[in-house]
Motif scaffolding. Sequence first.
Motif, PDB file in Angstrom:
ATOM      1  N   GLU A 163     -17.999 -11.424  28.496  1.00  0.00           N
ATOM      2  CA  GLU A 163     -18.102 -12.585  29.551  1.00  0.00           C
ATOM      3  C   GLU A 163     -19.499 -13.139  29.585  1.00  0.00           C
ATOM      4  O   GLU A 163     -20.402 -12.448  29.359  1.00  0.00           O
ATOM      5  N   THR A 194     -10.539 -10.280  26.057  1.00  0.00           N
ATOM      6  CA  THR A 194     -11.510  -9.616  27.393  1.00  0.00           C
ATOM      7  C   THR A 194     -11.228  -8.061  27.571  1.00  0.00           C
ATOM      8  O   THR A 194     -10.216  -7.547  27.474  1.00  0.00           O
ATOM      9  N   SER A 202     -11.825 -12.527  33.950  1.00  0.00           N
ATOM     10  CA  SER A 202     -12.826 -12.767  32.847  1.00  0.00           C
ATOM     11  C   SER A 202     -13.526 -14.443  33.357  1.00  0.00           C
ATOM     12  O   SER A 202     -14.423 -14.657  33.214  1.00  0.00           O
TER      13      SER A 202
END
Length: 215
Positions: A163, A194, A202
Amino acid sequence: KDEEEDIYAQAENAAKLTQALGLTEMYVAASPLTRREKSGRVTLEDGMSDEEYAQFAKALNRVGEISLRYGVRICFHNHVGSVIETREEVDRLFSLVDKSLVFQGPDIGHLAWAGSDAAQFVRDYADSIYTLHIKDIDPNVLKQGVAEGWDYGTFSANGIFIELGEGFVDFPSIFDTLRSVTFDGWVVVETDVTQKDTPLQSAIISRNYLKGLGL
């Protein structure tokens, strides 16, 4: 060369659709991913020949001409695993194309994964960038994967993408540069896989990071 006419026909159809959607840019890329096994560690010997670069540039110029008839700019998109992965490969290609026909639509995360300084890339190509993908890269996964010779899928499965704000990409510098050239195009946030509990978590992390940068 034997695919040129089909590529140009596809380009015209894509440009028509892009125009109909009210958009002014579309991405073009070197595909398919034929260097997946060398992801993040390609060498000069893994690159295209002079003839292949010349052919690729010729095709991109023609696609750019076709697309501009519909008010659509083509923006070249680098990608790990493709034949245009490193900064050196992008530079070589852009030394051959007509820069009034072919523009930049970089993937910031893939530049960092390929070992390039993404912030410097944006500074150098700022006037040619009309849209971009942004993703962050986990430096520990990158270091381990390069050392152990992972392929594209192994990098992805082990969390190479992270992220925004949790990796090492210098996004503050990147957006400072884009502001300096009054960039007003699309910024597409991507986290391909993610490691968070949900995609929503995320997305919230990345969105909050961008808000912290004033975006």
